[in-house]
Design a protein around this motif. Sequence first.
Motif, short mmCIF file in Angstrom:
data_model
loop_
_atom_site.label_atom_id
_atom_site.label_comp_id
_atom_site.label_asym_id
_atom_site.label_seq_id
_atom_site.Cartn_x
_atom_site.Cartn_y
_atom_site.Cartn_z
N ARG A 283 48.07 -64.07 -50.68
CA ARG A 283 48.33 -65.44 -51.05
C ARG A 283 49.84 -65.72 -50.93
NH1 ARG A 283 44.43 -67.93 -54.28
NH2 ARG A 283 45.91 -69.63 -54.58
N TYR A 284 50.60 -65.03 -51.71
CA TYR A 284 52.04 -65.22 -51.59
C TYR A 284 52.76 -64.16 -52.35
CZ TYR A 284 51.67 -67.21 -56.23
OH TYR A 284 51.41 -67.39 -57.55
N ARG A 285 54.03 -64.07 -52.10
CA ARG A 285 54.85 -63.14 -52.88
C ARG A 285 55.97 -63.94 -53.51
NH1 ARG A 285 54.63 -58.07 -50.26
NH2 ARG A 285 52.46 -57.38 -50.34
N ALA A 286 55.60 -64.87 -54.34
CA ALA A 286 56.60 -65.69 -55.00
C ALA A 286 57.55 -64.80 -55.79
CB ALA A 286 55.94 -66.68 -55.93
N ALA A 287 58.81 -65.17 -55.80
CA ALA A 287 59.83 -64.36 -56.45
C ALA A 287 59.50 -64.15 -57.93
CB ALA A 287 61.20 -65.03 -56.31
N ARG A 288 58.93 -65.17 -58.60
CA ARG A 288 58.71 -65.04 -60.03
C ARG A 288 57.62 -64.01 -60.33
NH1 ARG A 288 56.19 -69.36 -58.15
NH2 ARG A 288 54.02 -69.68 -58.77
N VAL A 289 56.59 -63.96 -59.47
CA VAL A 289 55.54 -62.97 -59.69
C VAL A 289 56.08 -61.57 -59.44
CG1 VAL A 289 53.33 -62.12 -58.80
CG2 VAL A 289 53.68 -64.57 -59.15
N ARG A 290 56.82 -61.44 -58.37
CA ARG A 290 57.43 -60.15 -58.07
C ARG A 290 58.35 -59.69 -59.17
NH1 ARG A 290 58.29 -61.35 -53.10
NH2 ARG A 290 60.36 -62.21 -53.39
N ALA A 291 59.12 -60.64 -59.72
CA ALA A 291 60.06 -60.31 -60.78
C ALA A 291 59.34 -59.78 -62.01
CB ALA A 291 60.91 -61.52 -61.13
N VAL A 292 58.25 -60.43 -62.39
CA VAL A 292 57.52 -59.99 -63.59
C VAL A 292 56.87 -58.64 -63.35
CG1 VAL A 292 55.55 -60.52 -65.07
CG2 VAL A 292 57.16 -62.32 -64.45
N VAL A 293 56.28 -58.47 -62.17
CA VAL A 293 55.65 -57.18 -61.86
C VAL A 293 56.69 -56.06 -61.90
CG1 VAL A 293 54.62 -55.85 -59.97
CG2 VAL A 293 53.73 -58.11 -60.53
N ASP A 294 57.81 -56.29 -61.25
CA ASP A 294 58.85 -55.26 -61.21
C ASP A 294 59.40 -54.95 -62.60
OD1 ASP A 294 60.30 -56.24 -57.99
OD2 ASP A 294 58.47 -55.19 -58.53
N PHE A 295 59.54 -56.00 -63.40
CA PHE A 295 60.04 -55.82 -64.77
C PHE A 295 59.08 -54.93 -65.56
CE2 PHE A 295 62.64 -57.13 -68.33
CZ PHE A 295 61.79 -56.97 -69.41
#
Lengths: 313, 313
Positions: A283-295
């Motif tokens: 679907r997408y790799r929005a920065a906010r989703v990536r940020a939360v996952v990485d956090f």
Amino acid sequence: MRTNELLPLLPDLAVLVDVVEAGSFSAAARLQGSTPSAVSRQMARLEAALGLTLLERSTRRLRLTSGGQEVVRHARSMLDAARAACDGAARHASTVAGRVRLAAPKAALRQIIHPQLPALLQTYPQLTLELQVSDQPADLIADGVDIALRLGDPPAGYVARPFMVVRTKLYAAPAYLAEHGTPQHPSELVRHSCLHLAEQAGDDEWCAVRDNERVVVNVRGRYASNHSEMRREAAEWGMGIASLPDFTARQALAAGTLVAVLPAWQLLGRYQGTSWLVYHADRYRAARVRAVVDFLLGVATQQGYGAASLPAG
Amino acid sequence: MRTNELLPLLPDLAVLVDVVEAGSFSAAARLQGSTPSAVSRQMARLEAALGLTLLERSTRRLRLTSGGQEVVRHARSMLDAARAACDGAARHASTVAGRVRLAAPKAALRQIIHPQLPALLQTYPQLTLELQVSDQPADLIADGVDIALRLGDPPAGYVARPFMVVRTKLYAAPAYLAEHGTPQHPSELVRHSCLHLAEQAGDDEWCAVRDNERVVVNVRGRYASNHSEMRREAAEWGMGIASLPDFTARQALAAGTLVAVLPAWQLLGRYQGTSWLVYHADRYRAARVRAVVDFLLGVATQQGYGAASLPAG
DNA sequence: GTTCATTTGTTCTCATGGCGCACAAATCCT
DNA sequence: AGGATTTGTGCGCCATGAGAACAAATGAAC
């Protein structure tokens, strides 16, 4: 002009702008990585579709007609707007802002994720986090869930990052053990008050494993609950030995209100295995989703839940 | 983003606007005459290319993301500009305005076309006409010639409309004939002063034809010129019998300063046949070119040059 | 709670439109 | 006059996107 009549002209209008700026079909083709014959045909198609000569040309000479000048003016605006759309998309894709919906089982939310919220929201001031308690496997489309914490096999079609390994272990208050003795083997549990799940039939039959050893014990206790927090509190009150997902006992162990019982053993049931952070890849790799996952993955590593070295699902 | 990366996105950005305005993929597909699956894939491709989810959707629900809202705003501007370009093109294509370049042999320009200019320019106030004397066959690309008046076989690849039939005939002043007698047959021309072309060898050998009859006469005269206007004036001065393209003698005939000699005969040479209005067909049919062509054809018919009933080239 | 109408999304097949290549014709410069 | 480079066209090919069929999902109605 209806949109579907317009659609095939849009790329050709853009090419027209390139042609004018480059000064010739050949130069425009070089800029675009296509060929002069392709550009020639694109211009011919555009002129045919518009019913107007846009460019008067021979070899080595290229000149806009007056109608062509007007069309090019609008075509430049069109191209600028399209570029603005793409630039805006790029900016959105790279800004950690907006809402992220995270669904996770209550225990994990409360014990691991909830305490990290202040740090996460301070790190990303424009982020909004919506936590959903979801002990049933959530579908990510439902209610727009962006990330799910999922115990067990991850669903197909999603990215799954290992978050932590969950084991069910035994814990008791030191006072209880002082009074009733500390079991040295699971078989001794029959003589103890055991606080078990009571969620479905068979939950009073604990299956304990260690290395290659496996022991099945029928346990009894004066209290049972499928609510791990309640079982933990009852154990802290000295009501017996409780089975708990290990991550839910961490704070009590640190505080000394519980101690591990038979720590080399773990119980097998429905609550063990790898917990995964699951999200859409295609679907997408929005920065906010990536940020939360990485956090969250950083939290798991930092706090030693020991799943980061496992391969992705 | 370089143009060629942008080009494939332009139609999909336009479809995105349609989807948002229609409220669903299916409705947008119906509007466009395509299919829901095509629209679905177009949106998926656009999101993949932009690296951003634009629409959150499930069956029956469609909602723009915040990034999608920004992209759609720009995409609407893009679409408006593209429509303005097409509307501008349509207006240009239908307005008789701008410059038309007409190339024609000098005699035809002066005798037929030049006198019509006031009427033409009054009919089309925004029209600019550039007349080019061109006794050599002009190529329409050269110097941006829009219409050429061409005697003889029209070139391939162009539209050719028959304008008039040209014949070379004989004319003399009444005073000359009163003094020297009126020839009854071409063979009698050897006893007359004959004003011929003198443009190349053999021009003093007139080949006269009538029905199935053909007579070759070697003529002499005290004056010769390849300038038909000068030959006409010399004839009007009583210097002899002049060969003239018939359309160039019209005014003198009407004024009575010249009369036709041997009117049933015509001379064969390099100046007879059909004159054509020649212009590009596959380039465009701009209103101003069409207007000028139609006007001239109307003039030819009105003034009885007798070519309008001939088939197009 | 079940059924239905309609949605989005995916797989498979294939038609087709556009492109690259080769080349002709033209043109401007040297 | 020749050369370099342009625009434009014909031909063959193929990459791609669409339509059809269908699965899975969903919200409304009963």
